[in-house]
Design a protein around this motif. Structure first.
Motif, PDB file in Angstrom:
ATOM      1  N   GLU A 149      -5.721   4.041   3.882  1.00  0.00           N
ATOM      2  CA  GLU A 149      -4.853   2.961   3.211  1.00  0.00           C
ATOM      3  C   GLU A 149      -3.490   3.207   2.764  1.00  0.00           C
ATOM      4  O   GLU A 149      -3.363   4.525   2.275  1.00  0.00           O
ATOM      5  CB  GLU A 149      -5.744   2.436   2.001  1.00  0.00           C
ATOM      6  N   LYS A 150      -2.545   2.706   3.005  1.00  0.00           N
ATOM      7  CA  LYS A 150      -1.308   3.008   2.539  1.00  0.00           C
ATOM      8  C   LYS A 150      -0.760   1.887   1.673  1.00  0.00           C
ATOM      9  O   LYS A 150      -1.048   0.697   1.801  1.00  0.00           O
ATOM     10  CB  LYS A 150      -0.241   3.015   3.670  1.00  0.00           C
ATOM     11  N   GLN A 151      -0.066   2.494   0.674  1.00  0.00           N
ATOM     12  CA  GLN A 151       0.504   1.424  -0.228  1.00  0.00           C
ATOM     13  C   GLN A 151       1.905   1.016   0.187  1.00  0.00           C
ATOM     14  O   GLN A 151       2.706   1.743   0.536  1.00  0.00           O
ATOM     15  CB  GLN A 151       0.691   2.087  -1.857  1.00  0.00           C
ATOM     16  N   LYS A 153       5.288  -0.416  -0.734  1.00  0.00           N
ATOM     17  CA  LYS A 153       5.883  -0.457  -2.139  1.00  0.00           C
ATOM     18  C   LYS A 153       7.108  -0.894  -1.908  1.00  0.00           C
ATOM     19  O   LYS A 153       8.039  -1.129  -0.865  1.00  0.00           O
ATOM     20  CB  LYS A 153       5.937   1.261  -2.374  1.00  0.00           C
TER      21      LYS A 153
ATOM     22  N   ASP B  58       0.668   9.348  -1.761  1.00  0.00           N
ATOM     23  CA  ASP B  58       0.033   8.992  -0.518  1.00  0.00           C
ATOM     24  C   ASP B  58       1.015   8.945   0.636  1.00  0.00           C
ATOM     25  O   ASP B  58       1.063   8.092   1.531  1.00  0.00           O
ATOM     26  CB  ASP B  58      -0.637   7.473  -0.621  1.00  0.00           C
TER      27      ASP B  58
END
Lengths: 510, 586
Positions: A149-151, A153, B58
């Protein structure tokens, strides 16, 4: 429960009750008359170790991931279900998670060879921290994928006014990077030549980052290539969590997951002279517990168990499993139908399941004199071998799978049928299911004949469709060569099967 | 939007680019994190930058790797050691990511920071961090925790020390082999910080667990642990606890474990000391030398000399030499090759008589080996045996071996032997060389492979250095210069190259009288490639010869070449002229 009840009466005491299979889900169901694109045909199915995820690969080089939902967020739902007065059926339910393009068609210019993008095998790796990782392979290249999962932004409150900069910049949008590059080019000054005040510069600030949403990103972490001269038929992870094997027709190579530029050849069956070639490797798998053991099957119907501890080159097997053919039964097709298309270790590592063209065989690795059980998958095709040879169907590679508890085995057949057999002591369970929303439609047939019949479903079903490619044999059995169910997988902990009927993924539970 | 002063602009951009979409720009910003920190000042670094980095973890692995590395040297930028604990949270998160190299770097940085932290801070923040990681849900956290115990342990109070030992023991029995591997790898470091009484009890029991692990990959690493633990234990404890393990490992059912023992043998011998080595490890080593897996024999054969140095000559002759004889005719060429690369070193260990009697036949048989690597390995270590028994006994067999290698059809083999020719020349002496090898050196100058011709030119130079200009004048220079008339222009080019290499060695006089005329002559060659190489060679000769010679001979020739019809010739000629002008001016 009517069918099931009837069958339970037939089943002998001792063996577990035959399962009653129910339709659970379908992904990518065909609508009537829909034409199937070749690239959409599913070519690999694999559950991960916990059974919380399922991956499929297709001929178009795509990998699709599904995640289990009934264990994820059932707490809130359960109350709703209770209110609605439904029985709580906790069978695995999956939902589409993401998909990515794993392989692309390629051309090997040195060998003038087209390399298809079709995914031959998928194997999950142990992963951590919310990431999923898996190996996927086509004929030549294995890739290590990480899905995370990548945020997504939004960055704001920058020091440099981007709107202003845009006005000055020659190219709208790229102005920030161009201006910064310019500064980087003579940027040595930024680090040392500045005399920075002790308390820092109050006018500078860090950008504000706000997370808008999360999305799944698949990244290819490593590519293991140029190690196979022939087509890769299987990959398998070792229990040590750091190595895996890849097998092609003649060789098996050992890799470290972290190292993509070298592999060790551990099995090589290539004869000095290719004209002496009589046997090829069809499938290979690591033992689920013992890091040093692996098994591979051959086109002659034998399974070899090798011990990597004994020697760096594992050309010498420690055990050979093959069945002596009955004298006088040899025919032109004997060798062809003996070829093993898939082998799987049972979870306990004690048994190996193998699939050849007409049968499933279960072997005990402590007994190399013959299989402990043989299940006829579609014995009624035996008289048809000539036709099947003519249209190449005889070379179809059916996969097989075992249930997590090792009590049942399953494999596919033609006409989108698949069969589930009980393999525990005394079990006579032999179920035929059809990959559609009503899997037990055929159940009546097997049940009607005391299911000792390891063979054909005898009753006649006049299928409304009357498909073009189907044929009806002397006994009235129908079979359709084009709708073959090659790939299927059993959930590691529950009685749930995922199977591929061309481009559709059907899931059943019991 | 804040208005940024012009001189601050680069830093402002650097900060903004921490969140740029382009990974290269983010990487660039992270690598200059110290600049950003200095611009923000210590307090804002602690209160804003570090939390900012912790929240934004992340990112791509490359960026995380760079961040893990930068944070390891960040103590000065957060205000010194008393604030070091603010750096722990972001690194703790990085210790749990999936990518191995990021985790390893984060652990390395944590160790570096922990080593500087004050004792109280270690107890209050570092040790809890280690415990959290060790109890982590994901195996990645537990893997990382193993590498931090040796920093955490020394400053822990007694009760906490007991707990840490218990936790480590748990890690040695973790379900995931990755964690057990990490525990095995780091056991030596951790053990070095543990007090002697606990070492014998707690650590040894963990070690025992690891040595009996089902996974080969864990036992492999435990072999290395033998050496590390052996050094920490008292000799009698080592003999009682470590020695049996080594002996067991040398008979492990997995060849990879036996391979590790063979590979680590010298370290293991050092750890247990000479006496137990002689009594217990000699039989173990003999077994390894006779192992049925070639890989194990290769590793064992490579340690023959080092191992014999620990033994006395009698033991070596009695136990090891018979195995060496067997290995010299081993079925695997790689075993023979490994043996050949070290066996010459046994000569000084065994002494003159034993060498002549026992080793010489082995040398001779290896010199006749069908596999070129074996022969090359023997030749490369010739000096070691020469010191003990002289070269005469070998020279009879040596020559055919060299000649055969010199004419091998694989150019890499020819290349390898050329590189040893100066060594051979120095060992064999001028007389032997003149008779036998001189012709070979000339032959290589005409090889059909460029790399060989190139190496041959270098070889000619190194021979001239070895034997001096007078000898070279007699035995090398005339032969080399003869070849300038070779019909093939590539060979003429090799000669030009040789001349440029020889000139500095031969000195000004010989260069002027012998070499220069040949070069000048070659400027009339019909092939442009030769002509511009002449220009290059002339340029290299300018610093060697007298000014007058440059004026009278070199410059006129270059001037002529600078008017050549070929553009490349003109280019290199004018370049040479320019450099001659510069020499004149200075």
């Amino acid at each position: 429960m009517n069918n099931g009840g009837a069958e339970a009466a037939v089943a002998p005491v001792g063996g577990p009750q035959p399962l009653e299979w129910k339709f659970s889900q379908v992904f990518g169901e065909r609508t009537a008359g829909e034409e199937i694109q070749d690239v959409d045909i599913i070519s690999a199915i694999e559950f991960n170790r916990t059974g919380d995820h399922l991956a499929t690969g297709d001929r178009g080089g795509r990998v699709v991931l599904f995640e289990r939902t009934d264990t994820l967020d059932h707490v809130g739902q359960r109350r709703d279900l209770e209110k609605m007065d439904y029985p709580i059926n906790r069978h695995p339910l999956f939902r589409y998670k993401t998909e990515f393009q794993s392989h692309e068609p390629e051309f090997d210019y040195l060998k003038s060879l087209e390399i298809e993008e079709k995914i031959n095998k998928i194997r999950w790796c142990q992963s951590a921290y919310g990431a999923l990782s898996l190996l996927s392979t086509n004929d030549k290249t294995i890739k290590f994928w990480k899905v995370q999962e990548k945020q997504v932004k939004k960055v704001c409150d920058l020091n440099v006014d981007s709107t202003k900069a845009m006005g000055n910049g020659p190219i709208v949008g790229s102005s920030i990077s161009t201006s910064s590059k310019q500064y980087m080019a003579n940027g040595g000054c930024t680090s040392n030549d500045f005399s920075l005040p002790n308390g820092g510069l109050p006018s500078l600030r860090l950008p504000m980052v706000t997370t808008l949403e999360t999305k799944l990103m698949a990244r290819c972490r490593r590519i293991y290539s140029h190690a196979h001269d022939y087509h890769i038929n299987s990959i398998s992870n070792n229990s040590d969590g750091e190595t895996f094997i890849s097998a092609d027709d003649l060789r098996i190579n050992l890799w470290n997951l972290e190292i993509s530029n070298q592999s060790f050849n551990i099995v090589d069956v290539k004869p000095a002279n290719m004209e002496d070639l009589t046997e090829v490797i069809t499938s290979a798998e690591f033992h689920p517990i013992h890091c040093n053991m692996l098994a591979y099957s051959s086109s002659k119907g034998s399974i070899r168990l090798v011990d990597m501890r004994q020697s760096a080159l594992c050309d010498i097997h420690i055990k050979l499993f093959e069945e002596q053919e009955a004298p006088g039964s040899r025919s032109f097709f004997t060798d062809i139908i003996a070829s093993i298309s898939d082998i799987k270790f049972a979870k306990d590592g004690r048994h190996i399941l193998s699939r050849d063209y007409l049968t499933l065989k279960l072997w005990d690795i402590n007994m190399d004199s013959g299989p402990v059980a043989t299940f006829q998958v579609h014995e009624y095709l035996r008289p048809k071998l000539c036709d099947l040879y003519e249209n190449d169907s005889i070379f179809d590679k059916f996969e097989c799978c075992l249930s997590g508890d090792g009590l049942r085995v399953a494999t596919g057949s033609y006409s989108n049928l698949f069969r589930v057999f009980g393999c525990s002591e005394g079990s006579k369970e032999a179920t035929t299911l059809e990959a559609n929303k009503n899997p037990m439609r055929r159940q009546g047939l097997t049940a009607s004949r005391p299911s000792r019949s390891l063979g054909s479903p005898s009753g006649v079903v006049r299928r409304g469709k009357g498909a073009d490619n189907s044929a009806v044999d002397a006994n009235g059995n129908t079979f359709d060569f084009t709708t073959k169910l090659l790939h299927l997988a059993w959930h590691p902990t529950e009685n749930s099967i995922a199977c591929a009927a061309s481009n559709s993924l059907y899931m059943y539970y019991a | 939007m804040a208005m940024i002063d012009e001189p601050l602009y680069p830093i402002a951009v650097l900060i903004d680019e921490l969140k740029n979409e382009d990974i290269q720009l983010r990487l660039n910003s992270i690598r200059r994190l110290s600049t950003i920190a200095r611009a923000l000042g210590e307090e804002r670094t602690r209160k804003e930058l570090i939390p900012f980095l912790s929240e934004n973890n992340d990112d791509d692995d490359e960026v995380l790797l760079a961040m893990a590395e930068e944070l390891g040297v960040f103590i000065p930028y957060v205000g010194g050691v008393q604030y070091a604990n603010v750096l722990l949270p972001p690194l703790e998160t990085l210790c749990t990511v999936e990518e191995t190299c990021v985790r390893e770097k984060a652990v390395e940085s944590l160790c570096r920071i922990g080593a500087q932290m004050m004792e109280q801070d270690l107890v209050e923040s570092f040790i809890p961090l280690v415990k959290r990681l060790a109890a982590g849900e994901w195996f990645t956290a537990r893997v990382s925790s193993c590498g931090l115990f040796h920093i955490a342990y020394p400053s822990a109070p007694e009760a906490l020390k007991t707990e840490l030992r218990a936790i480590y023991s748990q890690l040695c029995q973790d379900d995931m082999p990755m964690v057990r591997r990490s525990a095995a790898t780091n056991l030596g470091n951790f053990a070095a910080t543990v007090e002697a009484p606990h070492l014998k009890v707690d650590i040894m029991s963990m070690f025992d667990d690891l040595t009996q692990d089902d996974q080969d990959s864990v036992r492999l690493l435990a072999v290395e642990g033998c050496a590390a633990l052996g050094k920490l234990l008292e000799p009698q404890d080592c003999a009682a606890h470590i020695l049996p393990v080594i002996v067991n490992f040398s008979q492990d059912k997995s060849w990879r474990v036996r391979y590790m023992v063979a590979n680590q043998l010298y370290e293991l011998c050092e750890a247990v000391g000479p006496e137990p080595t002689r009594s217990d490890l000699v039989p173990a080593y003999v077994r390894l030398l006779r192992d049925n897996e070639a890989e194990v024999r290769i590793a064992a054969a490579g340690k023959v000399t080092k191992f014999c140095r620990i033994l006395n000559p009698e033991l070596a002759i009695q136990h090891i030499l018979p195995c060496v004889k067997e290995l010299s005719t081993d079925s695997s060429q790689h075993v023979r090759s490994a043996l050949a690369s070290v066996i010459m070193g046994m000569a000084p260990v065994l002494g003159k008589d034993a060498t002549i009697e026992q080793l010489l036949p082995i040398f001779l048989s290896l010199l006749k080996d069908e596999f070129p690597d074996v022969r090359l390995n023997i030749i490369s270590k010739l000096d070691q045996v020469n010191q003990v028994i002289g070269i005469d006994l070998l020279s009879q067999s040596l020559l055919p071996a060299i000649v055969e290698l010199a004419e091998d059809r694989h150019w890499r083999v020819r290349l390898a032997i050329i590189e040893y020719i100066p060594l051979l020349a120095s060992q064999l002496g001028v007389g032997f060389f003149d008779d036998k090898l001189g012709a070979l050196c000339m032959q290589w100058l005409k090889d059909k492979v460029y790399s060989i011709r190139d190496a041959a030119a270098n070889n000619v130079k190194r021979l001239a250095e070895e034997f001096g200009p007078d000898w070279a004048m007699q035995h090398i220079v005339p032969q080399v210069l003869d070849m300038i008339n070779n019909p093939h222009y590539l060979h003429r080019m090799t000669i030009l190259h040789s001349i440029s290499l020889l000139a500095p060695v031969m000195g000004s006089d010989i260069t002027c009288s012998k070499l220069l005329p040949v070069v000048i002559n070659a400027s009339k060659d019909r092939v442009p490639n030769i002509k511009f190489n002449v220009a290059k060679v002339l340029q290299s000769l300018i610093p060697i010869v007298d000014q007058s010679v440059v004026e009278k001979k070199i410059r006129p020739c270059l001037v002529e070449l600078s008017e050549d019809p070929d553009v490349d010739v003109r280019f290199f000629a004018s370049q040479a002229l320019e450099s001659s002008n510069q020499v004149m001016m200075s």
